[in-house]
Design a protein around this motif. Structure first.
Motif, PDB file in Angstrom:
ATOM      1  N   ASP A 412      12.655 -22.321   6.016  1.00 43.55           N
ATOM      2  CA  ASP A 412      13.863 -21.622   6.055  1.00 43.55           C
ATOM      3  C   ASP A 412      14.992 -22.606   6.959  1.00 43.55           C
ATOM      4  O   ASP A 412      14.830 -22.846   7.954  1.00 43.55           O
ATOM      5  CB  ASP A 412      14.039 -20.101   6.677  1.00 43.55           C
ATOM      6  N   PRO A 413      16.090 -23.144   6.162  1.00 42.10           N
ATOM      7  CA  PRO A 413      17.002 -24.034   6.994  1.00 42.10           C
ATOM      8  C   PRO A 413      17.747 -23.407   8.066  1.00 42.10           C
ATOM      9  O   PRO A 413      18.496 -23.908   8.915  1.00 42.10           O
ATOM     10  CB  PRO A 413      17.776 -24.467   6.008  1.00 42.10           C
ATOM     11  N   LYS A 414      18.003 -21.729   8.012  1.00 43.98           N
ATOM     12  CA  LYS A 414      18.702 -21.034   8.900  1.00 43.98           C
ATOM     13  C   LYS A 414      17.764 -20.575  10.261  1.00 43.98           C
ATOM     14  O   LYS A 414      18.392 -19.604  10.827  1.00 43.98           O
ATOM     15  CB  LYS A 414      19.262 -19.771   8.136  1.00 43.98           C
ATOM     16  N   GLU A 415      16.396 -21.113  10.118  1.00 41.50           N
ATOM     17  CA  GLU A 415      15.502 -20.318  11.195  1.00 41.50           C
ATOM     18  C   GLU A 415      15.479 -21.170  12.609  1.00 41.50           C
ATOM     19  O   GLU A 415      15.649 -22.418  12.586  1.00 41.50           O
ATOM     20  CB  GLU A 415      14.122 -20.479  10.624  1.00 41.50           C
ATOM     21  N   ASN A 416      15.861 -20.660  13.746  1.00 36.22           N
ATOM     22  CA  ASN A 416      15.738 -20.869  14.794  1.00 36.22           C
ATOM     23  C   ASN A 416      16.804 -22.312  15.171  1.00 36.22           C
ATOM     24  O   ASN A 416      16.127 -23.217  15.593  1.00 36.22           O
ATOM     25  CB  ASN A 416      14.237 -21.389  15.247  1.00 36.22           C
ATOM     26  N   LEU A 417      17.931 -21.886  14.780  1.00 35.74           N
ATOM     27  CA  LEU A 417      19.002 -23.021  15.003  1.00 35.74           C
ATOM     28  C   LEU A 417      19.124 -23.249  16.350  1.00 35.74           C
ATOM     29  O   LEU A 417      19.393 -22.214  17.188  1.00 35.74           O
ATOM     30  CB  LEU A 417      20.233 -22.556  14.034  1.00 35.74           C
ATOM     31  N   PRO A 418      19.718 -24.393  16.944  1.00 34.98           N
ATOM     32  CA  PRO A 418      20.238 -24.445  18.280  1.00 34.98           C
ATOM     33  C   PRO A 418      21.701 -23.730  18.502  1.00 34.98           C
ATOM     34  O   PRO A 418      22.440 -23.599  17.522  1.00 34.98           O
ATOM     35  CB  PRO A 418      20.049 -25.982  18.376  1.00 34.98           C
ATOM     36  N   LEU A 581      28.679 -42.921   3.888  1.00 34.30           N
ATOM     37  CA  LEU A 581      28.634 -41.508   4.053  1.00 34.30           C
ATOM     38  C   LEU A 581      27.860 -40.831   2.940  1.00 34.30           C
ATOM     39  O   LEU A 581      28.196 -41.046   2.006  1.00 34.30           O
ATOM     40  CB  LEU A 581      29.960 -40.831   4.633  1.00 34.30           C
ATOM     41  N   LEU A 582      26.800 -40.406   3.124  1.00 32.39           N
ATOM     42  CA  LEU A 582      25.650 -39.481   2.226  1.00 32.39           C
ATOM     43  C   LEU A 582      26.357 -38.170   1.870  1.00 32.39           C
ATOM     44  O   LEU A 582      26.728 -37.747   0.757  1.00 32.39           O
ATOM     45  CB  LEU A 582      24.323 -39.366   2.640  1.00 32.39           C
ATOM     46  N   SER A 583      26.592 -37.303   3.119  1.00 37.70           N
ATOM     47  CA  SER A 583      26.901 -35.848   2.714  1.00 37.70           C
ATOM     48  C   SER A 583      27.177 -35.182   4.267  1.00 37.70           C
ATOM     49  O   SER A 583      26.943 -35.772   5.314  1.00 37.70           O
ATOM     50  CB  SER A 583      25.805 -35.261   2.310  1.00 37.70           C
ATOM     51  N   VAL A 584      27.991 -33.914   4.058  1.00 37.18           N
ATOM     52  CA  VAL A 584      28.104 -33.088   5.153  1.00 37.18           C
ATOM     53  C   VAL A 584      27.278 -31.802   4.959  1.00 37.18           C
ATOM     54  O   VAL A 584      27.745 -31.050   4.384  1.00 37.18           O
ATOM     55  CB  VAL A 584      29.592 -32.897   5.278  1.00 37.18           C
ATOM     56  N   ASP A 585      25.953 -31.971   5.563  1.00 38.71           N
ATOM     57  CA  ASP A 585      24.990 -30.850   5.109  1.00 38.71           C
ATOM     58  C   ASP A 585      24.257 -30.349   6.454  1.00 38.71           C
ATOM     59  O   ASP A 585      23.222 -31.248   7.111  1.00 38.71           O
ATOM     60  CB  ASP A 585      24.105 -31.529   4.251  1.00 38.71           C
ATOM     61  N   PRO A 586      24.563 -29.324   7.139  1.00 39.41           N
ATOM     62  CA  PRO A 586      23.948 -28.989   8.421  1.00 39.41           C
ATOM     63  C   PRO A 586      22.475 -28.404   7.813  1.00 39.41           C
ATOM     64  O   PRO A 586      21.573 -28.375   8.912  1.00 39.41           O
ATOM     65  CB  PRO A 586      24.782 -27.879   8.800  1.00 39.41           C
ATOM     66  N   ASP A 587      22.109 -28.019   6.665  1.00 36.18           N
ATOM     67  CA  ASP A 587      21.121 -27.521   6.373  1.00 36.18           C
ATOM     68  C   ASP A 587      19.913 -28.452   6.106  1.00 36.18           C
ATOM     69  O   ASP A 587      18.821 -28.426   5.591  1.00 36.18           O
ATOM     70  CB  ASP A 587      21.256 -26.607   5.219  1.00 36.18           C
ATOM     71  N   ARG A 588      20.132 -29.777   6.318  1.00 40.19           N
ATOM     72  CA  ARG A 588      19.303 -30.947   5.980  1.00 40.19           C
ATOM     73  C   ARG A 588      18.396 -30.863   6.869  1.00 40.19           C
ATOM     74  O   ARG A 588      18.448 -31.064   8.196  1.00 40.19           O
ATOM     75  CB  ARG A 588      20.072 -32.296   5.591  1.00 40.19           C
ATOM     76  N   ILE A 589      17.006 -30.577   6.626  1.00 32.25           N
ATOM     77  CA  ILE A 589      15.965 -30.466   7.300  1.00 32.25           C
ATOM     78  C   ILE A 589      15.150 -31.740   7.796  1.00 32.25           C
ATOM     79  O   ILE A 589      14.599 -32.466   6.859  1.00 32.25           O
ATOM     80  CB  ILE A 589      14.842 -29.334   6.877  1.00 32.25           C
ATOM     81  N   ILE A 590      15.242 -32.104   9.027  1.00 26.74           N
ATOM     82  CA  ILE A 590      14.540 -33.261   9.754  1.00 26.74           C
ATOM     83  C   ILE A 590      13.191 -32.639  10.392  1.00 26.74           C
ATOM     84  O   ILE A 590      13.435 -31.921  11.267  1.00 26.74           O
ATOM     85  CB  ILE A 590      15.240 -33.959  10.294  1.00 26.74           C
ATOM     86  N   ILE A 591      12.018 -33.256  10.011  1.00 29.36           N
ATOM     87  CA  ILE A 591      10.759 -32.687  10.483  1.00 29.36           C
ATOM     88  C   ILE A 591      10.428 -33.915  11.308  1.00 29.36           C
ATOM     89  O   ILE A 591      10.151 -34.926  10.883  1.00 29.36           O
ATOM     90  CB  ILE A 591      10.010 -32.278   9.359  1.00 29.36           C
ATOM     91  N   LYS A 592       9.833 -33.579  12.463  1.00 25.87           N
ATOM     92  CA  LYS A 592       9.023 -34.430  13.299  1.00 25.87           C
ATOM     93  C   LYS A 592       7.771 -34.185  13.238  1.00 25.87           C
ATOM     94  O   LYS A 592       7.360 -32.907  13.418  1.00 25.87           O
ATOM     95  CB  LYS A 592       9.437 -34.166  14.805  1.00 25.87           C
ATOM     96  N   ARG A 593       6.775 -35.200  12.683  1.00 30.46           N
ATOM     97  CA  ARG A 593       5.348 -34.862  12.604  1.00 30.46           C
ATOM     98  C   ARG A 593       4.592 -35.358  13.825  1.00 30.46           C
ATOM     99  O   ARG A 593       4.791 -36.135  14.472  1.00 30.46           O
ATOM    100  CB  ARG A 593       4.914 -35.702  11.372  1.00 30.46           C
TER     101      ARG A 593
END
Length: 701
Positions: A412-418, A581-593
């Motif tokens: 969920d992109p809206k989960e646990n936002l800072p 510039l690619l996009s203006v998208d706060p919902d883009r999910i960046i995952i640290k493995r």
């Protein structure tokens, strides 16, 4: 200046502050303003290239340009090069034998950078006239970030302090409108200083008109023609007011967060019934061991696994014997690791050591060695970490989660936002908003100052530092902002490492961004560029692939070019990467493995006892639902813990090899840090650092 004078043009104004001049050409019916860009200031060169209609490169007759000029050309090409022309001075002054060699050398240098360009000599009036004719008939090149925006290069400026403070006041800027119609209701961005509102737009008399009058008795044979500026009908009067704001765009760049906005309410009875109905539909019957929780049962795959007698015999192994053997192996391995760390040394050649003996080093030798070891470990074992012995793994990695599949598992992109996400602006569909803004600009007839008008802008609440920079000779460049472009959001840039730079750039390291007409400082995160929903975090800006840099910054509508610079301790700005510039998208999910590793201790047909991944029984039970994998491609899961020291029994889809390594992947979403700073320090003159190149070659050897 004299080289560009001809029968059809004359100098009518000299600007000593900017070392420029204005040419009026009645023959070509054009007016040129020539501004000299100081090669010692990178910001001045890039700012002038943002608003220039044509760049005139004056080359050296022997070398064309040096390493500094080549570096500046790389920056200009990455930012976006407008129309240009090439000229050379002083070729006839060279000895007759060297002129042919100089022309060949110039031709080779130009062919690399400007394959289709023509070189214009500036030695006679006829050659200068040919260059002016080329500039008059030249087709203007298209720059994406200048589309649908009005821009202006300041010709004059006046600062009027406010009543409350002498450090802030109104700024009156005069110049010619270029690009698009300028509306007083829109915001204006002064490059390098920030966004401001306009209180008024005046229409003063044009100081340089295209209808010159020749003064009687001034034109004599053998002298240059002097042109007097004609007087407009309303020039005797004061500047007339052209526009005043009616419905002005606000300067608000951040959302004021409401601490009670995230307060949750108890669900209604209808919502509870719908939730129970959805759970009943998704329920399935599984046979699970006693004491298995619902969360653990969700990870059990109903495949009907076949067990063998040899696997069942393994259940009767005694935990005490296992732990005694494990403790002996752990102690011996720890002694070997300590011995290897103590014996590790690094040697260099004596000649190099003598040359570098007296040089100042920013970091101590121990820190340099530790940094070098850490980088080697990151390259050899990416994302692998050691499980702590003094802290439970379920506490250390409590923010991480396991995924059945990195590609298909939902997130969920809206989960646990800072909390910083409460300060930014978000769009339901940014691409649709962009199309709507552009469509409105094209359909509606914008009221305001037309392209080519000479106007005076009254800008409110401007710091005095803007005027001081203008007095010091820095160009003042203004751009009008489109709707929403003053608001903060999350910007994603596709960047690629610059070939001429081999520095190591880590994630969250502060860099200088030149995005379109803006420049600012920020600490980006790097992730893979793909069309998937989730994107893997990259710890370094790799030179072999295009990555996405994510930062908090003001909104900009693509297309827009971006340049990334790294500021060194000596004040120089090195070009690190270029992109767009690619996009203006706060919902883009960046995952640290994060990868936990273990080693097989006892291997049977499809089961194995794994150790060194965890060091207590509770951690094994906590991470039991997460799927395991090995470096040789096997898949499996944790069956049960053995003993109290972290040994665990695991089942795989095939027999393991003794040299294989068992891995457990954990994932966490990461966000960029709010390090946006619109103030960028002025760079020092750029010079190639030969000593640094020698150090890099030495480390590679």
């Amino acid at each position: 200046m004299r080289a560009l004078q001809s029968d059809g043009a004359a100098v009518v104004h000299r600007d000593e502050r900017a070392e420029g001049f204005v040419l009026l050409s009645p023959q070509f019916k054009q007016r040129w303003r020539f501004v000299t860009a100081h090669m010692g200031n990178l910001h001045a060169v890039l700012d002038l290239a943002k608003v220039a209609d044509t760049l005139l490169f004056v080359l050296d007759p022997l070398d064309g340009w040096d390493s500094t000029g080549d570096y500046y050309l790389s920056c200009l090409f990455a930012q976006g090069l407008p129309s240009y022309a090439l000229a050379v001075l002083g070729v006839p002054d060279l000895p007759q034998k060297k002129q042919a060699d100089a022309k060949k050398k110039l031709g080779k240098a130009i062919e690399k950078r400007f394959p289709d360009a023509k070189l214009f000599p500036l030695n006679t009036e006829q050659e200068s006239l040919l260059l002016l004719r080329h500039l008059a008939a030249q087709k203007q090149r298209h720059l994406a970030f200048r589309d649908r925006r009005a821009y202006l290069l300041a010709h004059n400026a006046e600062f009027v302090p406010s009543r409350d403070s002498d450090l802030v006041g109104n700024l009156k800027v005069s110049g010619y409108v270029r690009g698009w119609t300028l509306n007083v209701n829109s915001l204006v961005h002064i490059v390098g200083h920030g966004d401001f509102q306009m209180s008024q737009v005046d229409a003063p008399p044009d100081p340089f008109t295209l209808n010159p009058r020749v003064a009687k008795g001034q034109q004599k044979k053998g002298q240059d023609m002097e042109i007097q500026v004609s007087i407009c009908p309303h020039s005797q009067q004061s500047a007339s007011v052209l526009m005043q704001p009616r419905k002005q765009q606000p300067l608000q760049s951040e959302v004021i967060p409401d601490p009670m906005e995230g307060e949750q309410t108890w669900p209604t009875e209808e919502e509870l019934k719908d939730a129970e109905g959805s759970l009943k539909k998704r329920r399935k019957v599984l046979k699970v061991p006693k004491g298995t929780s619902n969360y653990q049962a969700a990870w059990i795959v109903d495949d009907g696994e076949d067990g063998s007698e040899e696997e069942e015999e393994d259940d009767n192994m005694e935990d005490e014997d296992l732990m005694e053997e494990a403790s002996q192996v752990v102690e011996s391995s720890e002694e070997e690791e300590l011995a290897e760390e103590e014996c590790e040394t690094m040697t260099i050649a004596e000649s190099a050591r003598d040359d570098l003996y007296d040089e100042k080093v920013d970091e101590d030798e121990e820190q340099m060695l530790e940094k070098y070891r850490q980088e080697r470990l990151d390259q050899m074992f990416p994302d692998e970490v050691d499980t702590p012995r003094n802290l439970p793994a379920r506490v250390r990695f409590q923010k991480y989660r396991g995924l059945k599949s990195f590609r298909t598992s939902p997130w969920d992109p809206k989960e646990n936002l800072p909390r910083d996400y409460a300060r930014i602006f978000q769009f339901q569909d940014f691409s649709r908003t962009r199309k709507h803004v552009f469509r409105q600009l094209e359909k509606e007839e914008t009221e305001g100052a037309m392209v080519g008008w000479y106007v005076t802008l009254h800008i409110c609440s401007v710091p005095i530092s803007v005027m001081e920079s203008f007095r010091q000779g820095m160009p003042m460049v203004l751009f009008s902002l489109l709707p929403h472009e003053q608001k903060m959001s999350v910007l994603n840039f596709v960047v690629r490492r610059h070939l001429g730079n081999s520095d190591t750039v880590k994630a969250k390291e502060e860099l200088i961004f030149h995005c379109g007409f803006r420049r600012f400082r920020a600490s980006p995160l790097y992730s893979q560029h793909s069309s998937a929903d989730k994107h893997k975090l990259e710890h370094f800006l790799r030179p072999d692939a295009a990555l996405v840099a994510t930062v908090y910054a003001p909104i900009a509508f693509p297309p827009a070019s971006v340049l990334l610079f790294k500021q060194r301790s000596n004040g120089m700005h090195d070009l690190i990467a270029t992109g767009s510039l690619l996009s203006v998208d706060p919902d883009r999910i960046i995952i640290k493995r994060l990868v936990l590793s273990g080693h097989p201790f006892k291997i049977f047909s499809k089961t194995a006892v794994v150790r060194y991944m965890f060091f207590n029984r509770e951690d094994v039970l906590w991470f039991k639902p997460v799927e395991l994998r090995t470096k040789w491609g096997r898949r499996g899961h944790i069956t049960e813990p053995l003993g109290t020291h972290g040994h665990m029994k695991c089942h795989f889809d095939g027999q393991l090899k003794s040299q294989d390594t068992v891995l457990l992947n954990l994932y966490k979403r990461v966000f960029p840090k709010w390090t946006y700073d619109p103030h960028v320090p002025e760079p020092v003159p750029w010079a190639r650092n030969e000593q640094q190149l020698f150090m890099q070659e030495l480390e590679m050897e």
